[in-house]
Structure formats: structure tokens, C-alpha cells
Design a protein around this motif. Structure first.
Motif, PDB file in Angstrom:
ATOM      1  N   PRO A 180       0.810  -1.225   0.000  1.00  0.00           N
ATOM      2  CA  PRO A 180       0.000   0.000   0.000  1.00  0.00           C
ATOM      3  C   PRO A 180       0.844   1.277   0.000  1.00  0.00           C
ATOM      4  O   PRO A 180       0.343   2.337  -0.379  1.00  0.00           O
ATOM      5  N   ALA A 181       2.095   1.168   0.401  1.00  0.00           N
ATOM      6  CA  ALA A 181       2.966   2.352   0.401  1.00  0.00           C
ATOM      7  C   ALA A 181       3.241   2.860  -1.013  1.00  0.00           C
ATOM      8  O   ALA A 181       3.706   3.987  -1.192  1.00  0.00           O
ATOM      9  N   ASP A 227       0.235   5.909  -3.952  1.00  0.00           N
ATOM     10  CA  ASP A 227       0.040   7.342  -3.714  1.00  0.00           C
ATOM     11  C   ASP A 227      -1.114   7.918  -4.527  1.00  0.00           C
ATOM     12  O   ASP A 227      -1.841   8.794  -4.057  1.00  0.00           O
ATOM     13  N   VAL A 254      -4.342   7.061  -2.819  1.00  0.00           N
ATOM     14  CA  VAL A 254      -4.449   7.812  -1.569  1.00  0.00           C
ATOM     15  C   VAL A 254      -4.915   9.242  -1.848  1.00  0.00           C
ATOM     16  O   VAL A 254      -5.821   9.765  -1.181  1.00  0.00           O
ATOM     17  N   GLN A 295      -6.199  -0.276   3.983  1.00  0.00           N
ATOM     18  CA  GLN A 295      -4.860   0.297   4.050  1.00  0.00           C
ATOM     19  C   GLN A 295      -4.800   1.652   3.345  1.00  0.00           C
ATOM     20  O   GLN A 295      -4.118   2.577   3.815  1.00  0.00           O
ATOM     21  N   ILE A 296      -5.534   1.783   2.247  1.00  0.00           N
ATOM     22  CA  ILE A 296      -5.580   3.073   1.541  1.00  0.00           C
ATOM     23  C   ILE A 296      -6.268   4.124   2.402  1.00  0.00           C
ATOM     24  O   ILE A 296      -5.812   5.276   2.491  1.00  0.00           O
ATOM     25  N   ARG A 343      -3.840   5.206   5.091  1.00  0.00           N
ATOM     26  CA  ARG A 343      -2.841   6.146   4.564  1.00  0.00           C
ATOM     27  C   ARG A 343      -3.451   7.514   4.283  1.00  0.00           C
ATOM     28  O   ARG A 343      -2.821   8.550   4.549  1.00  0.00           O
ATOM     29  N   GLY A 352       0.624   5.225   8.843  1.00  0.00           N
ATOM     30  CA  GLY A 352       1.548   4.450   8.037  1.00  0.00           C
ATOM     31  C   GLY A 352       1.060   3.025   7.854  1.00  0.00           C
ATOM     32  O   GLY A 352       0.067   2.600   8.451  1.00  0.00           O
ATOM     33  N   THR A 353       1.764   2.266   7.027  1.00  0.00           N
ATOM     34  CA  THR A 353       1.503   0.842   6.860  1.00  0.00           C
ATOM     35  C   THR A 353       2.819   0.095   6.988  1.00  0.00           C
ATOM     36  O   THR A 353       3.896   0.678   6.845  1.00  0.00           O
ATOM     37  N   VAL A 402      -2.256  -1.599   8.705  1.00  0.00           N
ATOM     38  CA  VAL A 402      -2.232  -0.180   9.066  1.00  0.00           C
ATOM     39  C   VAL A 402      -1.600  -0.030  10.449  1.00  0.00           C
ATOM     40  O   VAL A 402      -1.885  -0.796  11.371  1.00  0.00           O
TER      41      VAL A 402
END
Length: 381
Positions: free
Chosen positions: A237-238, A241, A244, A265-266, A269, A274-275, A308
Motif C-alpha cells: 500500500p505504500a 500514492d 491515496v 490500508q488506503i 494512509r 503508516g503501513t 495499518v
């Protein structure tokens, strides 16, 4: 039958027999604990680029049918089982699992101790791996191990765009007393959506516009939805962007939002949390979760390797303060991992598991009703 090897990046080698297509495949080795639903597991896009090790010892006994796939194809990178059924037996079966794996080019391995593999992954964590059979298994094991170790890691992998729908499509509301007109319209962002998810919403009278992961906010606006849904999906998920930022635009308009799995997770964020990558993740249809709102325990279907990073047991202001107060609404009873988020000042919530649960328990089906209620409240506001 051809010999096959499952090689983990720590150098562990398991010898078995080729299953499905013969050749070589690479991916992250993970274990799934479901005793049923292997067809749904194989076709779940969340398993993209992963070699799935089934902990249940006997796989393939009900064959393959054309009604249960959760997407347009098998997504697993490879498949490892202990004992494969020689003859499928089920009134819905149209072909064997072995034939389906072969037809779709999925390299697998059978006749290995999958519970030993599971213990290895549980103790050491999910790791890069490869399955090699036929001619692909002939090179020196040191060479095959080097191939395994040089493949990309799941950490940092951006995969939602690889598994998403090629274009938008619509699932109309099911005619169960609602008539032709939907009670609400949903824009569902396909990050790796399972077929049953929009079906569950359509059963509740919703018209669902399923949109690719690359959808823009302007395209969502053009639909004028009553709510936005973010689906499950693979990868880190990082790396998401774009999604997000898209979700933040939605949240800023106070449009109701519901996310599951990758969508959880989105949302995390987007709220500023953070994840992180879990050691071996949660995969199976028997995962216990505590609902902190009701105090009830749900048995859930899960498939995720990331989580998460948010505080459990307290109400906090989101790190992105314009979104107000947030609670961790659900947590895992196995390891305390965040399993859900609930926003108190904007109409948004999410869970880390799969309430559509095909196959799996139906303890969490109420979440779709909660989404419907949230959209009705927004319509009447």
C-alpha cells in the motif's frame, strides 16, 4: 511424472511432483489455511505474484466449475499442495484442478509436506520462492536459489494497476423487492476486486459502477455516486500514492466511503497513518476478529500481508487532522493487528478482511448494510 522443487530464499528445498503446468515460476511464498474455497483462492487478484501453499492436506476433490471464479483468471504465481485429488467428484465440476492449472499455465508442486512449509514460513516469515519442474529443475540448486533470491521483493511492489479491470462496467441491483431503480449508486475502485463483492452490494439494491485503479476524481464526480468503495488488492500500500490522493479528494467532500482489505490500508494512509509488512500475513477463512463497537467476535476471511499502523483501544485525531477523530474499530485476536477503522467526524469506515466471504463465513455481511445505511443518511442530510 516430472520431479518438482520448491525452493525458499533461505535455501530450504522441498522435493515433490509437478502439478499443473511444467516449468518455472517465482513469487512470494505464503500459506493459506482455508479447508475449502481453493478455486476462489486461486482467482483472488490479491494473490498476484504469490506462491500459495495450502495447509489443508487434500486439494482438488471438488474439481473446477465455471460459477465460482472470483475474477477473469487465476492470479497466483504458483501453487503447492500436499495431496492432489486424482479424480474430482462434485455435481458442479466440469474439469479437474490439475487441468485448469495446466490450461492457465500455472506451475505447481504436489506431494510435499505443506505443513512443514507452513511452519517454516510462520517461523521465518513469508519469503521469496520458486517452483521448478521438468527441464527447469535440472540446473544446480545453487543456480536456482540465486534465481529465487534475485527476484523483486513484495515490499515496494505496485500491483493494483496490473490486476484491475481494463475498463469500467456496471453491476445492476438485484430485483429482490427494490424494482428497477437502485436505492443508491456506488463507485467501486477496482484494486483487485473479487466478483462476489459487487454482487453482495447489488443484492442490497445498489447500482455498482466498477472502475479501474487508474480512475480520476473527475471520473468519479461525473457519476455522482452516493458512496465510494475501495476493494481488496495485491501489493504494498505504500506504493499507492495515486489512490491515496484520490481518496482524500473523496473524503474532503464527505462522500460516504467503505474500504476492505487493500482499501482499508488506503483509507489508513489517506488519514495519515503508516503501513507495514507483516511477518507472514493473514490468509484463510478462519481468522478471529474483535468488533470493539459491539464486543462480538467475528470469524473472517482474510488475505493480506500488510497492515495499518494505528493505535488500538483509543480514539485519536487523524494525523491528517482535517479528517477529525478516528477509532480502530476491529482488531485481530491472534496478534492484535488493526482489522478496521472508523471515522467519527466524516462518513468513512473500513475493515481489513473480506465481508463478501466467498468461500468463507458470513459473520461480516452486516458491513454492506452499514454502508447502505451510511449512504441513506447522506442522501437525507
Amino acid at each position: 511424472m516430472s520431479e518438482a522443487l520448491l525452493i525458499l530464499e533461505d535455501g530450504t528445498v522441498y522435493r515433490g511432483t509437478a502439478y499443473g503446468a511444467v516449468g518455472a515460476t517465482l513469487g512470494e511464498a505464503v500459506f493459506a489455511t482455508g479447508m475449502t474455497g481453493y478455486q476462489e483462492t486461486l482467482t483472488d487478484p490479491s494473490y498476484a505474484r504469490q506462491i500459495v501453499v495450502q495447509t489443508a492436506p487434500h486439494i482438488g476433490n471438488t474439481g473446477i466449475n465455471d460459477e465460482d471464479p472470483e475474477s477473469r483468471r487465476i492470479w497466483v504465481a504458483g501453487y503447492a499442495v500436499r495431496e492432489a485429488a486424482r479424480i474430482p467428484s462434485n455435481w458442479r465440476s466440469v474439469r479437474s484442478l490439475d487441468d485448469e492449472l495446466t490450461a492457465q499455465g500455472i506451475v505447481g508442486i504436489k506431494d510435499i509436506d505443506t505443513r512443514a512449509v507452513t511452519r517454516r514460513l510462520r517461523d521465518r516469515g513469508s519469503m521469496r520462492a520458486g517452483i521448478f519442474s521438468g527441464e527447469a529443475a535440472r540446473p544446480l540448486q545453487s543456480e536456482l536459489l540465486e534465481t529465487v533470491r534475485t527476484q523483486p521483493d513484495m515490499l515496494g511492489a505496485r500491483l493494483a494497476e496490473e490486476v484491475t479491470a481494463e475498463g469500467p462496467y456496471v453491476i445492476e441491483p438485484a430485483a429482490h423487492g427494490w424494482g428497477a431503480e437502485p436505492i443508491a449508486t456506488v463507485a467501486a475502485i477496482d484494486l483487485g476486486i473479487k466478483t462476489m463483492t459487487p454482487v453482495r452490494m447489488a443484492e442490497r439494491g445498489l447500482r455498482v459502477h466498477v472502475l479501474p485503479a487508474t480512475t480520476t476524481y473527475a471520473e468519479i464526480q461525473a457519476l455522482g455516486p452516493d458512496g465510494v468503495f475501495l476493494s481488496n488488492g495485491p501489493g504494498d500500500p505504500a506504493t499507492s500514492d495515486d489512490q491515496v490522493q484520490l481518496l482524500r479528494q473523496v473524503l474532503d467532500t464527505k462522500t460516504p466511503v467503505f474500504g476492505i482489505c487493500f482499501g482499508n490500508q488506503i483509507l489508513g494512509r489517506a488519514l495519515g497513518f503508516g503501513t507495514y509488512k507483516l511477518p507472514f500475513g493473514h490468509r484463510g477463512i478462519n481468522q478471529p476478529v474483535m468488533d470493539h463497537t459491539t464486543g462480538k467476535v467475528e470469524i473472517t476471511s482474510q488475505n493480506h500481508g500488510f497492515a495499518v499502523d494505528a493505535p488500538v483501544g483509543e480514539t485519536v485525531t487523524a494525523p491528517e487532522p482535517r479528517y477529525g477523530r478516528v477509532q480502530v474499530s476491529h482488531s485481530s485476536l491472534n496478534d492484535g493487528v488493526v482489522e478496521g477503522l472508523r471515522c467519527l467526524d466524516i462518513p468513512a469506515f473500513s475493515v481489513q478482511y473480506h465481508p463478501e466471504a466467498a468461500a468463507g463465513p458470513h459473520d461480516s455481511a452486516y458491513l454492506f448494510d452499514r454502508f447502505v445505511d451510511l449512504m441513506k443518511e447522506h442522501q437525507n442530510a
